[in-house]
Scaffold this motif. Structure first.
Motif, short mmCIF file in Angstrom:
data_model
loop_
_atom_site.label_atom_id
_atom_site.label_comp_id
_atom_site.label_asym_id
_atom_site.label_seq_id
_atom_site.Cartn_x
_atom_site.Cartn_y
_atom_site.Cartn_z
N PRO A 128 0.82 -1.21 0.00
CA PRO A 128 0.00 0.00 0.00
C PRO A 128 0.85 1.26 0.00
CG PRO A 128 -0.77 -1.57 1.66
CD PRO A 128 0.55 -2.08 1.16
N GLN A 142 -5.79 -4.54 -2.68
CA GLN A 142 -7.06 -4.11 -3.24
C GLN A 142 -6.95 -2.64 -3.63
OE1 GLN A 142 -9.99 -4.89 -0.17
NE2 GLN A 142 -10.38 -6.94 -0.94
N MET A 197 -8.64 0.42 -4.28
CA MET A 197 -9.95 1.01 -4.03
C MET A 197 -9.95 2.48 -4.37
SD MET A 197 -10.94 -0.83 -0.42
CE MET A 197 -12.65 -0.33 -0.58
N VAL A 223 -13.93 3.84 -0.47
CA VAL A 223 -13.51 3.97 0.93
C VAL A 223 -14.50 4.83 1.70
CG1 VAL A 223 -11.71 4.85 2.47
CG2 VAL A 223 -11.08 3.62 0.39
N ALA A 258 -15.11 1.13 8.20
CA ALA A 258 -13.76 1.68 8.14
C ALA A 258 -13.71 2.91 9.04
CB ALA A 258 -13.36 2.05 6.71
N ALA A 300 -9.51 6.31 7.12
CA ALA A 300 -9.20 5.33 6.09
C ALA A 300 -9.05 6.02 4.74
CB ALA A 300 -10.29 4.28 6.02
N SER A 301 -8.16 5.50 3.91
CA SER A 301 -7.93 6.08 2.59
C SER A 301 -7.53 4.97 1.63
CB SER A 301 -6.82 7.14 2.66
OG SER A 301 -5.56 6.52 2.82
N PRO A 302 -7.56 5.21 0.33
CA PRO A 302 -7.08 4.19 -0.62
C PRO A 302 -5.64 3.79 -0.37
CG PRO A 302 -8.36 5.85 -1.78
CD PRO A 302 -8.18 6.35 -0.37
N ASN A 305 -4.04 3.43 2.52
CA ASN A 305 -3.76 2.59 3.69
C ASN A 305 -4.61 1.33 3.78
OD1 ASN A 305 -6.23 3.48 4.87
ND2 ASN A 305 -5.19 5.18 5.91
N GLN A 306 -5.33 1.01 2.71
CA GLN A 306 -6.06 -0.25 2.70
C GLN A 306 -5.07 -1.39 2.49
OE1 GLN A 306 -9.54 -0.27 3.46
NE2 GLN A 306 -8.64 1.70 3.99
N GLY A 307 -4.98 -2.26 3.46
CA GLY A 307 -4.03 -3.36 3.43
C GLY A 307 -2.77 -3.11 4.24
#
Length: 245
Positions: A71, A133, A135, A140, A149, A153-155, A157-159
């Motif tokens: 990520p 992923q 996203m 998000v 979430a 949360a942001s694209p 930091n997903q994962g």
């Protein structure tokens, strides 16, 4: 918590009397680390707590993580800290264990931790279940709206929350710690009898394996010794020692 968005964020531990009087306040929250999910009280009164720590994309690449599956915010591996309370405010960290010290990978042969995953089951594969992923912000935002979430949360930091250790329990007889990793769908057991320095390596302590995993169970795909049909745990959320009768 300006950085961490894995769910279960804490950053503060407090002890109260039954009448509501605050006895102890301890903060462990910066942009580099944050306690989360669970803690365990030891017989000597010290506290074992789960914490994230930040590893940048560059640090992840240096550890053999596939950059295409990393990520933008990097990874947040878990560590365990032992806190000696300094009432009424603060505490002293007297012991630590970092999962980042016990990695193996078969992606980049130029790195020191390169090796056959199946030959090192006591190590944690930094590329296990690394399927990023991609996203959009809109996706998000919808997860945030639904309560699935956290607000930060942001694209990117997903994962990042790679292991999502969500419970901890201490066995005083064995001087061992059991952990539940929801991300790996496994239960891990580590040795608490090692020193913090020994906990960085693979030797020392009562059981002779340093900070490497003493035991793991739930998903042998993580260490190359099974397939989907062998998985037994699926995102579990607790671990306990069975008490002696």
């Amino acid at each position: 918590f300006p950085v961490f968005a894995g769910g279960g964020q804490s950053g503060i531990l407090r002890e109260y009397t039954w009448d509501g009087e605050l006895l102890w306040n301890f903060k462990y929250a910066t942009d580099q680390y944050l306690t989360h999910h669970d803690f365990a009280i030891m017989p000597n009164g010290n506290i074992l707590a789960i914490s994230w720590e930040v590893k940048s994309k560059e640090e992840c690449a240096a550890a053999g993580r596939d950059p295409e599956q990393t990520p933008g915010a990097g990874l947040w591996p878990d560590k365990i800290i032992e806190i000696e309370p300094q009432r009424p405010e603060g505490g002293k960290i007297v012991w630590e264990w970092h999962m980042w010290d016990h990695l193996v990978q078969d992606f980049d042969e130029t790195k020191a931790n390169y090796g056959a995953i199946a030959d090192q089951p006591r190590k944690i594969n930094v590329n296990a279940h690394a399927h990023l992923q991609h996203m959009t912000q809109e996706q998000v935002d919808e997860m945030i709206r639904q309560g699935n979430a956290t607000s930060n949360a942001s694209p990117d930091n997903q994962g990042s929350d790679m292991a999502h250790v969500n419970s901890i329990v201490y066995n005083a007889d064995l001087d061992q710690i059991a952990l539940s990793s929801q991300g790996f769908s496994e239960v891990w057991v580590i040795d608490h009898s090692v020193t913090t320095e020994e906990a960085k390596g693979s030797s020392g302590g009562r059981w002779g394996h340093g900070g490497d995993l003493l035991y793991r169970w739930g998903n042998p795909m993580n260490y190359g010794r099974g397939g989907p049909e062998d998985q037994k745990l699926f995102g579990q959320h607790d671990v306990m020692w069975i008490p002696r009768s």
